[in-house]
Motif scaffolding. Structure first.
Motif, PDB file in Angstrom:
ATOM      1  N   THR A 283       0.821  -1.213   0.000  1.00 31.70           N
ATOM      2  CA  THR A 283       0.000   0.000   0.000  1.00 31.70           C
ATOM      3  C   THR A 283       0.859   1.269   0.000  1.00 31.70           C
ATOM      4  N   GLU A 284       2.074   1.170  -0.539  1.00 29.65           N
ATOM      5  CA  GLU A 284       2.953   2.341  -0.616  1.00 29.65           C
ATOM      6  C   GLU A 284       2.999   2.869  -2.038  1.00 29.65           C
ATOM      7  N   PHE A 285       2.719   4.143  -2.202  1.00 28.28           N
ATOM      8  CA  PHE A 285       2.690   4.747  -3.534  1.00 28.28           C
ATOM      9  C   PHE A 285       4.014   4.560  -4.272  1.00 28.28           C
ATOM     10  N   ARG A 286       5.130   4.665  -3.551  1.00 28.80           N
ATOM     11  CA  ARG A 286       6.446   4.594  -4.203  1.00 28.80           C
ATOM     12  C   ARG A 286       6.701   3.228  -4.830  1.00 28.80           C
ATOM     13  N   HIS A 287       5.921   2.213  -4.481  1.00 33.94           N
ATOM     14  CA  HIS A 287       6.086   0.895  -5.085  1.00 33.94           C
ATOM     15  C   HIS A 287       5.305   0.756  -6.391  1.00 33.94           C
ATOM     16  N   PHE A 288       4.497   1.770  -6.726  1.00 31.92           N
ATOM     17  CA  PHE A 288       3.718   1.763  -7.965  1.00 31.92           C
ATOM     18  C   PHE A 288       3.985   2.998  -8.824  1.00 31.92           C
ATOM     19  N   GLU A 289       4.078   4.167  -8.178  1.00 36.96           N
ATOM     20  CA  GLU A 289       4.375   5.437  -8.858  1.00 36.96           C
ATOM     21  C   GLU A 289       3.367   5.759  -9.960  1.00 36.96           C
ATOM     22  N   ASP A 290       2.095   5.410  -9.760  1.00 35.15           N
ATOM     23  CA  ASP A 290       1.064   5.651 -10.773  1.00 35.15           C
ATOM     24  C   ASP A 290       0.020   6.604 -10.202  1.00 35.15           C
ATOM     25  N   LEU A 291       0.097   7.877 -10.632  1.00 33.48           N
ATOM     26  CA  LEU A 291      -0.810   8.896 -10.108  1.00 33.48           C
ATOM     27  C   LEU A 291      -2.237   8.736 -10.610  1.00 33.48           C
ATOM     28  N   GLU A 292      -2.430   8.029 -11.721  1.00 36.68           N
ATOM     29  CA  GLU A 292      -3.771   7.852 -12.269  1.00 36.68           C
ATOM     30  C   GLU A 292      -4.446   6.612 -11.685  1.00 36.68           C
ATOM     31  N   ALA A 293      -3.787   5.462 -11.757  1.00 39.66           N
ATOM     32  CA  ALA A 293      -4.405   4.214 -11.309  1.00 39.66           C
ATOM     33  C   ALA A 293      -4.456   4.092  -9.787  1.00 39.66           C
ATOM     34  N   ARG A 294      -3.460   4.632  -9.091  1.00 38.98           N
ATOM     35  CA  ARG A 294      -3.382   4.577  -7.627  1.00 38.98           C
ATOM     36  C   ARG A 294      -3.600   3.147  -7.104  1.00 38.98           C
ATOM     37  N   TYR A 295      -2.732   2.254  -7.593  1.00 35.64           N
ATOM     38  CA  TYR A 295      -2.856   0.847  -7.214  1.00 35.64           C
ATOM     39  C   TYR A 295      -2.669   0.616  -5.718  1.00 35.64           C
ATOM     40  N   GLU A 296      -1.975   1.516  -5.039  1.00 40.12           N
ATOM     41  CA  GLU A 296      -1.763   1.340  -3.606  1.00 40.12           C
ATOM     42  C   GLU A 296      -3.058   1.521  -2.813  1.00 40.12           C
ATOM     43  N   ARG A 297      -4.108   2.041  -3.453  1.00 38.54           N
ATOM     44  CA  ARG A 297      -5.390   2.252  -2.780  1.00 38.54           C
ATOM     45  C   ARG A 297      -6.424   1.181  -3.139  1.00 38.54           C
ATOM     46  N   ARG A 298      -6.021   0.194  -3.921  1.00 31.13           N
ATOM     47  CA  ARG A 298      -6.977  -0.833  -4.323  1.00 31.13           C
ATOM     48  C   ARG A 298      -7.382  -1.675  -3.112  1.00 31.13           C
ATOM     49  N   PRO A 299      -8.660  -2.071  -3.035  1.00 33.94           N
ATOM     50  CA  PRO A 299      -9.127  -2.784  -1.845  1.00 33.94           C
ATOM     51  C   PRO A 299      -8.708  -4.240  -1.831  1.00 33.94           C
ATOM     52  N   SER A 300      -8.637  -4.803  -0.645  1.00 33.36           N
ATOM     53  CA  SER A 300      -8.546  -6.241  -0.450  1.00 33.36           C
ATOM     54  C   SER A 300      -9.952  -6.758  -0.190  1.00 33.36           C
ATOM     55  N   ALA A 301     -10.173  -8.049  -0.463  1.00 30.00           N
ATOM     56  CA  ALA A 301     -11.475  -8.656  -0.210  1.00 30.00           C
ATOM     57  C   ALA A 301     -11.284  -9.969   0.525  1.00 30.00           C
ATOM     58  N   TRP A 302     -12.104 -10.178   1.556  1.00 29.06           N
ATOM     59  CA  TRP A 302     -11.994 -11.381   2.388  1.00 29.06           C
ATOM     60  C   TRP A 302     -13.363 -12.040   2.504  1.00 29.06           C
ATOM     61  N   VAL A 303     -13.411 -13.321   2.168  1.00 22.79           N
ATOM     62  CA  VAL A 303     -14.632 -14.116   2.263  1.00 22.79           C
ATOM     63  C   VAL A 303     -14.572 -14.948   3.538  1.00 22.79           C
ATOM     64  N   SER A 304     -15.573 -14.825   4.397  1.00 18.74           N
ATOM     65  CA  SER A 304     -15.673 -15.624   5.622  1.00 18.74           C
ATOM     66  C   SER A 304     -16.831 -16.599   5.473  1.00 18.74           C
ATOM     67  N   ALA A 305     -16.530 -17.885   5.608  1.00 15.94           N
ATOM     68  CA  ALA A 305     -17.572 -18.898   5.470  1.00 15.94           C
ATOM     69  C   ALA A 305     -18.539 -18.825   6.643  1.00 15.94           C
ATOM     70  N   GLY A 306     -19.820 -18.957   6.357  1.00 10.20           N
ATOM     71  CA  GLY A 306     -20.822 -19.021   7.407  1.00 10.20           C
ATOM     72  C   GLY A 306     -21.116 -20.467   7.743  1.00 10.20           C
ATOM     73  N   GLY A 307     -20.632 -20.948   8.869  1.00 15.43           N
ATOM     74  CA  GLY A 307     -20.800 -22.353   9.214  1.00 15.43           C
ATOM     75  C   GLY A 307     -19.755 -23.222   8.541  1.00 15.43           C
ATOM     76  N   ASP A 308     -19.937 -24.530   8.614  1.00 14.65           N
ATOM     77  CA  ASP A 308     -18.984 -25.498   8.079  1.00 14.65           C
ATOM     78  C   ASP A 308     -19.371 -25.848   6.645  1.00 14.65           C
ATOM     79  N   TRP A 309     -18.561 -25.422   5.689  1.00 15.47           N
ATOM     80  CA  TRP A 309     -18.810 -25.737   4.287  1.00 15.47           C
ATOM     81  C   TRP A 309     -18.362 -27.153   3.926  1.00 15.47           C
ATOM     82  N   GLY A 310     -17.654 -27.820   4.832  1.00  8.01           N
ATOM     83  CA  GLY A 310     -17.150 -29.156   4.549  1.00  8.01           C
ATOM     84  C   GLY A 310     -15.794 -29.111   3.875  1.00  8.01           C
TER      85      GLY A 310
END
Length: 512
Positions: A318-345
């Motif tokens: 999440t550091e801008f200097r690792h991408f250096e892209d003022l338009e895309a701003r990849y350092e601000r892209r979200p993460s997504a986490w799926v949590s299972a409800g109950g035991d899926w097996g």
């Protein structure tokens, strides 16, 4: 009229509105999906060819008028913007509002859109249809309508939290993704938007899914904020057997990063929406981190879980200097986490990595697939949540992989072993945070079939306040480099497991 009678009338009216709002239920969508599965699949109607063949700029010239947002006049915190069919979105969807007056359909109206191209505006059909919807919420204060969730195209949706910008996507379902037989893309064909109270902190959406092999009913209860959470109920009905069913799929982009060569001519250090797949197996207690790659050929990996607690595509960098892209701003892209409800097996978290020559293609897909076959005529029920937010969205308590660097193992700084790789993996956080440079941190490393681990050790990296696991490994000719490793302190596991798979033909070393 006596006062007692007046109060009875008022109470009757107050009770009538909630009852009317409750007249439509998730079970109604379930029954529609169940009935649809008993009949042959019919593909949705498509838009006129000229609308499908619009250029990118032409389609972008059709802009929704924010003043036409649903519930804007009532001062609702949640508002709805509508997306016109066209370009990528060739199959219109049906939209309905569920409120105190029951269920009302939303017909397409050209007046909701401003079209900068007058000639195009005249040609847009009056019955074109909507491609989907955008939800807004005042992240930035009262009166501000910040877009935070979009449903559009097949069964795709994109979400963000208050501090992130749009990037990866979720999907309702994945069918045969990555298989030679080809992927099937079921569609959300109909949505019902339950109108929330003006000051509500959540909103509910129902959706009907339809495809050649499967129909489905979905309920999304959405809570926007510092992390945007969607609680999902999915009820699936299978018309046909499915070879590879993908539940709660996530789709992202990885072009190149710290662990891959930079393409010729690219000046940016890294380009990706996500840099790794994180998996939590509740049965074993293991947290596993798999750095993403952009392979030369389609690559599919299966990570077995006894009882999956969650999985996600994460943007840890999440550091801008690792991408250096003022338009895309990849350092601000979200993460997504799926949590299972109950035991899926028992099942697998499947990762599909598709070759791409640029950053415009979503070439990464991750989903959970059940260990049992899915046959025609069967029904499956799954509950889960999806959270969009920063890199800590999974609430992972242990030491984490910070960097993965890979290079040849037969040059200065890498080693003197022809055909080998030097791999450096940086860990930080968790129990490691309390350790000094002299702590007894030990690396545990193993190689996959045909991979010889020549050496591995741990070093303290004082400038970055982290621990570096260094591995020298050599795969047999023609085999992929497959490695697993983690750190221990006094024989106790201190980090997640780093799992890496690098196919041949990467250009990182001379192939034998």
């Amino acid at each position: 009229m006596r006062s007692g009678t007046v109060w009875l009338v008022v109470l009757g009216l107050l009770s009538w509105f909630p009852l009317q709002a409750q007249a439509f239920r998730f079970q109604d969508v379930v029954e529609k999906a169940r009935a649809s599965a008993k009949s042959a699949y019919e593909a949705p109607a498509t838009i006129p060819d000229f609308m499908a063949n619009l250029s990118y700029d032409e389609y972008q010239s059709i802009r929704f008028d924010p003043d036409q947002s649903l519930w804007r006049d009532a001062g609702s915190r949640f508002q709805v913007m509508l997306i016109p069919a066209g370009k990528f979105y060739t199959r219109p969807v049906s939209l309905h509002v569920v409120d105190g007056e029951g269920v009302q359909s939303l017909p397409f109206e050209k007046k909701r859109f401003n079209v900068s191209d007058d000639a195009l505006g005249k040609r847009i059909p009056a019955d074109l249809g909507y491609a989907g919807l955008k939800l807004t919420f005042p992240f930035d204060g009262p009166g501000v309508a910040n877009q935070f969730l979009v449903f559009a195209g097949a069964s795709y949706f994109r979400g963000v939290s208050k501090e992130t910008a749009f990037g990866l996507s979720g999907r309702g379902i994945a069918v045969d993704t990555g298989l030679p037989s080809g992927e099937e893309f079921p569609d959300f064909t109909e949505f019902w938007l339950e109108r929330p109270a003006p000051d509500s902190d959540h909103m509910r959406i129902y959706a009907l899914l339809d495809g050649p092999s499967v129909t489905g009913a979905y309920q999304f209860t959405v809570y926007p904020g510092g992390q945007t959470r969607m609680d999902v109920k999915a009820r699936l009905f299978f018309r046909d057997s499915t070879e590879l069913l993908g539940l709660a799929p996530l789709t992202s982009m990885f072009y190149y990063g710290e662990n891959t060569p930079r393409p010729l001519g690219e000046w940016r250090p890294q380009v990706h929406d996500s840099d790794g797949l994180l998996i939590h197996d509740e049965q074993s207690g293991e947290w596993l981190w798999r750095p993403l790659i952009n392979p030369e050929r389609l690559a599919t990996s299966y990570h077995q879980t006894g009882r999956v607690g969650g999985f996600g595509l994460i943007q840890r960098d999440t550091e801008f200097r690792h991408f250096e892209d003022l338009e895309a701003r990849y350092e601000r892209r979200p993460s997504a986490w799926v949590s299972a409800g109950g035991d899926w097996g028992e099942g697998h978290v499947v990762l599909v990595e598709i070759p791409t020559d640029d950053e415009t293609n979503d070439n990464i897909v991750a989903f959970w697939s059940p260990g049992r076959p899915v046959n025609a005529g069967t029904t499956r029920e799954f509950d889960y949540s999806v959270r969009f937010g920063g890199p800590d969205v999974a609430d992972h308590p242990g030491g984490k992989v910070v960097n993965t660097f890979v290079g040849a193992g037969d040059r200065i700084g890498g080693g003197d072993q022809e055909g080998a790789y030097r791999v450096l993996v940086d860990f930080a956080g968790g129990a490691l945070s309390e350790l000094g440079a002299e702590a007894p941190v030990v690396s545990k490393v193993s190689g996959g079939e045909g991979v010889e681990v020549l050496e591995h050790f741990v070093e303290w990296v004082e400038p970055e306040n982290l621990w570096r696991m260094s591995v020298l490994a050599r795969p047999e000719p023609g085999r992929a480099l497959q490695l697993r490793g983690f750190l221990t302190v006094d024989d106790d596991v201190a980090t997640e497991t780093w799992s890496y798979s690098l196919p041949t033909g990467t250009g990182l070393r001379k192939e034998l």
